[in-house]
Design an enzyme around this catalytic site. Structure first.
Site, mmCIF file in Angstrom:
data_model
loop_
_atom_site.group_PDB
_atom_site.id
_atom_site.type_symbol
_atom_site.label_atom_id
_atom_site.label_comp_id
_atom_site.label_asym_id
_atom_site.label_seq_id
_atom_site.Cartn_x
_atom_site.Cartn_y
_atom_site.Cartn_z
ATOM 1 N N GLU A 68 22.290 -16.773 -49.533
ATOM 2 C CA GLU A 68 21.962 -15.987 -47.890
ATOM 3 C C GLU A 68 23.363 -15.152 -47.370
ATOM 4 O OE1 GLU A 68 19.023 -16.585 -43.782
ATOM 5 O OE2 GLU A 68 19.946 -18.504 -45.093
ATOM 6 N N LYS B 205 12.701 -11.592 -44.933
ATOM 7 C CA LYS B 205 12.125 -12.897 -44.755
ATOM 8 C C LYS B 205 11.542 -12.905 -44.051
ATOM 9 C CE LYS B 205 14.854 -17.138 -42.702
ATOM 10 N NZ LYS B 205 16.120 -17.320 -42.830
ATOM 11 N N CYS C 179 15.923 -19.348 -47.441
ATOM 12 C CA CYS C 179 15.782 -20.844 -47.088
ATOM 13 C C CYS C 179 14.752 -20.943 -46.341
ATOM 14 C CB CYS C 179 17.341 -19.512 -45.858
ATOM 15 S SG CYS C 179 18.549 -21.135 -44.946
#
Length: 281
Positions: free
Chosen positions: A40, A115, A157
């Site tokens: 990321e 995301k 994440c």
């Protein structure tokens, strides 16, 4: 079926980060990798204006997207480009999303995952608070794409904490799941290895967990411990602290045997409604 995850200590200097990423991707390609996952924020960690960076990239004026295409072509390597700030394709003036891009060996963008779960949390470290939603918009769909090493589901994440997303990716045929990350040291020490192993066990997928490690601008400290986990939950490789390119093999017959011996997907009694899955661009 060689896989690689890249661990970096990215800073705010985009050119320096891209040079470091290139060196590590060259190591992955030299080791036989067909697909490599960058962490990321690989190109800019602690960027002061992600919206400006994202708009420049979307308008063809930024350095990151051309670099990705060129690097994938040069190395004949499929790359999961951690995250890059990009506005929604259909709303170029909006604030950016944290986008994970899949680039094929010809330098073409195959898939884009925005995301879905944004990290808004209080953490007992020097920063105390993280409010990703102050800077980024949230994605609205799940993404699965075919690659030479298997069918890839894409996550980022904080998504690791939401098992229903991973089960939806398995429902869509995922055999591998990428998880480029920048876990804080506090949350990483508590949960990182548990989460990536759980997500692999639940889905019977390989989890490709590429992480940031060390100290970044603004006092942020990340946990590292990049890993590749197999469908039985075994850590095939792990690196705690240094920048590195980790390699492991996908064993296709073994994955099929695991799924056959313990057909959890068929045994599931409950399903969770999920967002639309975008299989390919």
């Amino acid at each position: 079926m060689s896989l690689s995850v890249i661990q970096m200590t990215s800073q705010a200097d985009v050119a320096g980060n891209l040079a470091a990423a290139r060196r590590l991707l060259e190591q992955a390609a030299a080791g036989g990798a067909r697909l490599a996952v960058l962490p990321e924020n690989f190109a800019a960690m602690g960027c002061s204006d992600p919206q400006q960076l994202g708009r420049a990239e979307a308008e063809g004026q930024g350095p990151v997207l051309p670099w990705l295409k060129r690097t994938a072509r040069d190395l004949r390597l499929w790359i999961v480009a951690g995250t890059v700030p990009l506005p929604p394709d259909d709303r170029p003036q909006d604030r950016p999303n944290a986008c994970s891009l899949l680039i094929d060996e010809h330098g073409q963008r195959v898939a884009r995952y925005d995301k879905v779960h944004l990290f808004d949390a209080d953490v007992a470290d020097s920063r105390q608070q993280y409010r990703e939603s102050d800077t980024y918009g949230a994605g609205q769909r799940l993404v699965v794409a075919d690659t030479p090493v298997g069918r890839l589901g894409m996550t980022v994440c904080y998504d690791l904490r939401f098992a229903e997303l991973y089960m939806a990716l398995r429902d869509a045929g995922a055999e591998l799941i990428s998880a480029p990350s920048a876990f804080t040291t506090v949350t990483g020490e508590a949960h990182w290895t548990t989460l990536i192993r759980c997500r692999a066990i639940e889905t019977q997928c390989y989890v490709l967990a590429a992480a940031q490690v060390g100290t970044h601008p603004g006092g942020r400290v990340t946990y590292g411990h990049s890993s590749i986990v197999d469908p039985w939950g075994r850590l095939l490789c792990e690196q705690a602290a240094a920048e590195t390119a980790l390699l492991a093999e996908r064993d296709v017959p073994e994955q099929a045997a695991i799924r056959q011996r313990m057909p959890v997907q068929r045994h599931r009694r409950f399903s969770v409604p999920c967002l639309i899955t975008d299989c390919l661009e």
